[in-house]
Design a protein around this motif. Sequence first.
Motif, PDB file in Angstrom:
ATOM      1  N   VAL A 196       0.828  -1.266   0.012  1.00  0.00           N
ATOM      2  CA  VAL A 196       0.053  -0.045   0.132  1.00  0.00           C
ATOM      3  C   VAL A 196       1.092   1.232   0.108  1.00  0.00           C
ATOM      4  O   VAL A 196       2.053   1.227   0.564  1.00  0.00           O
ATOM      5  N   LEU A 197       0.550   2.408  -0.716  1.00  0.00           N
ATOM      6  CA  LEU A 197       1.313   3.402  -0.575  1.00  0.00           C
ATOM      7  C   LEU A 197       0.531   4.538   0.045  1.00  0.00           C
ATOM      8  O   LEU A 197      -0.527   4.827  -0.007  1.00  0.00           O
ATOM      9  N   PRO A 198       1.241   4.862   1.583  1.00  0.00           N
ATOM     10  CA  PRO A 198       0.623   5.637   2.193  1.00  0.00           C
ATOM     11  C   PRO A 198       0.599   7.008   1.747  1.00  0.00           C
ATOM     12  O   PRO A 198       1.700   7.396   1.235  1.00  0.00           O
ATOM     13  N   VAL A 199      -0.271   7.815   1.844  1.00  0.00           N
ATOM     14  CA  VAL A 199      -0.296   9.156   1.586  1.00  0.00           C
ATOM     15  C   VAL A 199      -0.718   9.941   2.687  1.00  0.00           C
ATOM     16  O   VAL A 199      -1.411   9.847   3.537  1.00  0.00           O
ATOM     17  N   VAL A 200       0.284  11.043   2.589  1.00  0.00           N
ATOM     18  CA  VAL A 200       0.593  11.985   3.756  1.00  0.00           C
ATOM     19  C   VAL A 200      -0.199  13.401   2.883  1.00  0.00           C
ATOM     20  O   VAL A 200       0.010  13.505   1.965  1.00  0.00           O
ATOM     21  N   ALA A 201      -0.916  14.320   3.858  1.00  0.00           N
ATOM     22  CA  ALA A 201      -1.213  15.620   3.252  1.00  0.00           C
ATOM     23  C   ALA A 201      -0.264  16.573   3.396  1.00  0.00           C
ATOM     24  O   ALA A 201       0.552  16.561   4.449  1.00  0.00           O
ATOM     25  N   SER A 202      -0.269  17.580   2.637  1.00  0.00           N
ATOM     26  CA  SER A 202       0.714  18.525   2.597  1.00  0.00           C
ATOM     27  C   SER A 202      -0.072  19.898   2.718  1.00  0.00           C
ATOM     28  O   SER A 202      -1.270  19.876   2.288  1.00  0.00           O
ATOM     29  N   ASN A 253      -1.185  12.375   9.892  1.00  0.00           N
ATOM     30  CA  ASN A 253      -0.377  11.519  10.252  1.00  0.00           C
ATOM     31  C   ASN A 253       0.950  11.587   9.445  1.00  0.00           C
ATOM     32  O   ASN A 253       0.831  11.957   8.308  1.00  0.00           O
ATOM     33  N   TYR A 254       2.144  11.101   9.761  1.00  0.00           N
ATOM     34  CA  TYR A 254       3.098  11.332   9.012  1.00  0.00           C
ATOM     35  C   TYR A 254       4.259  10.274   9.530  1.00  0.00           C
ATOM     36  O   TYR A 254       4.010   9.569  10.363  1.00  0.00           O
ATOM     37  N   GLY A 255       5.148   9.867   8.769  1.00  0.00           N
ATOM     38  CA  GLY A 255       6.407   8.946   9.001  1.00  0.00           C
ATOM     39  C   GLY A 255       6.410   7.496   8.618  1.00  0.00           C
ATOM     40  O   GLY A 255       7.454   6.878   8.907  1.00  0.00           O
ATOM     41  N   ALA A 256       5.155   7.097   7.958  1.00  0.00           N
ATOM     42  CA  ALA A 256       5.111   5.733   7.323  1.00  0.00           C
ATOM     43  C   ALA A 256       6.246   5.592   6.347  1.00  0.00           C
ATOM     44  O   ALA A 256       6.414   6.330   5.511  1.00  0.00           O
ATOM     45  N   THR A 257       6.720   4.445   6.428  1.00  0.00           N
ATOM     46  CA  THR A 257       7.740   4.080   5.499  1.00  0.00           C
ATOM     47  C   THR A 257       7.290   4.266   3.855  1.00  0.00           C
ATOM     48  O   THR A 257       6.174   3.438   3.665  1.00  0.00           O
ATOM     49  N   GLY A 258       7.977   5.039   3.052  1.00  0.00           N
ATOM     50  CA  GLY A 258       7.402   4.973   1.489  1.00  0.00           C
ATOM     51  C   GLY A 258       6.406   6.107   1.360  1.00  0.00           C
ATOM     52  O   GLY A 258       5.982   6.006   0.288  1.00  0.00           O
ATOM     53  N   ALA A 259       5.939   6.827   2.520  1.00  0.00           N
ATOM     54  CA  ALA A 259       4.744   7.562   2.198  1.00  0.00           C
ATOM     55  C   ALA A 259       5.243   8.545   1.125  1.00  0.00           C
ATOM     56  O   ALA A 259       6.415   9.160   0.829  1.00  0.00           O
ATOM     57  N   ILE A 260       4.058   9.172   0.299  1.00  0.00           N
ATOM     58  CA  ILE A 260       4.179  10.098  -0.509  1.00  0.00           C
ATOM     59  C   ILE A 260       3.126  11.201  -0.137  1.00  0.00           C
ATOM     60  O   ILE A 260       1.970  10.912   0.619  1.00  0.00           O
ATOM     61  N   SER A 261       3.457  12.558  -0.381  1.00  0.00           N
ATOM     62  CA  SER A 261       2.401  13.363  -0.138  1.00  0.00           C
ATOM     63  C   SER A 261       1.841  14.038  -1.205  1.00  0.00           C
ATOM     64  O   SER A 261       2.246  14.183  -2.289  1.00  0.00           O
ATOM     65  N   ALA A 262       0.533  14.701  -0.956  1.00  0.00           N
ATOM     66  CA  ALA A 262      -0.071  15.632  -1.914  1.00  0.00           C
ATOM     67  C   ALA A 262      -0.934  16.475  -1.071  1.00  0.00           C
ATOM     68  O   ALA A 262      -1.149  16.475  -0.015  1.00  0.00           O
ATOM     69  N   PRO A 263      -1.237  17.628  -1.914  1.00  0.00           N
ATOM     70  CA  PRO A 263      -1.979  18.615  -0.999  1.00  0.00           C
ATOM     71  C   PRO A 263      -3.349  18.093  -0.526  1.00  0.00           C
ATOM     72  O   PRO A 263      -3.802  17.616  -1.069  1.00  0.00           O
ATOM     73  N   GLY A 264      -3.291  18.542   0.602  1.00  0.00           N
ATOM     74  CA  GLY A 264      -4.481  18.175   1.673  1.00  0.00           C
ATOM     75  C   GLY A 264      -5.020  19.281   2.241  1.00  0.00           C
ATOM     76  O   GLY A 264      -6.126  19.351   2.815  1.00  0.00           O
ATOM     77  N   GLY A 265      -4.506  20.419   1.857  1.00  0.00           N
ATOM     78  CA  GLY A 265      -4.927  21.949   2.602  1.00  0.00           C
ATOM     79  C   GLY A 265      -4.507  22.116   3.895  1.00  0.00           C
ATOM     80  O   GLY A 265      -3.929  21.302   4.450  1.00  0.00           O
ATOM     81  N   SER A 266      -4.968  23.324   4.249  1.00  0.00           N
ATOM     82  CA  SER A 266      -4.208  23.979   5.713  1.00  0.00           C
ATOM     83  C   SER A 266      -5.210  24.969   6.056  1.00  0.00           C
ATOM     84  O   SER A 266      -6.021  25.627   5.253  1.00  0.00           O
ATOM     85  N   TYR A 267      -5.011  25.315   7.125  1.00  0.00           N
ATOM     86  CA  TYR A 267      -5.567  26.555   7.712  1.00  0.00           C
ATOM     87  C   TYR A 267      -4.794  27.855   7.453  1.00  0.00           C
ATOM     88  O   TYR A 267      -3.618  27.474   7.507  1.00  0.00           O
TER      89      TYR A 267
END
Length: 171
Positions: A27-33, A60-74
């Motif tokens: 599984v490819l973990p996805v992190v928000a940026s 959440n962050y730090g999972a091995t092999g994670a990739i990030s994509a825009p997830g939004g911010s305040y």
Amino acid sequence: MGNDGLNLSPSGPNARYIELPAQARSVLPVVASTNPACAENLAANATCAPGPITTPYYSNYGATGAISAPGGSYPEGPSTGTSGFIMGACSTGLTNTTEGLPSTGQSFGCFNLGHVQYVQAMGTSAAAPLVAGAAAILRAAHPTWTATQIITTLQTTAAPTLNLPASLTLN
């Protein structure tokens, strides 16, 4: 990967937790940026201002092999112009229906927001479809590739981001 703000790296303080499906095999973990046009700012009455791409407070962050994509911010920002949120396409409801409880001639439309074409979204749920779209484009271009080949290509062609712990940013 989740919206609890947890460090899920193997040596991190939450290593005993397992976040599924993000930490499952193949599984490819996805992190928000965050949105660089509206950097994360949780101060009262904050307004959108440019800033570095970072991990938002909720991702959440730090999972091995994670990739990030825009997830939004305040901050949320105005409904027009720069905003920390991600705009997503939405079902406008059943054709030829009016707003209301689903029954003959009525439907709620998108997330109970009525018959709208787009909504503002934020979270890893907003980031994951962007990565899925990139995977779908790769699959269309290379129909014989395995899931592992697609994941490896996404990971090796993403740009390293200094402000995102152990993740890569989808370009």
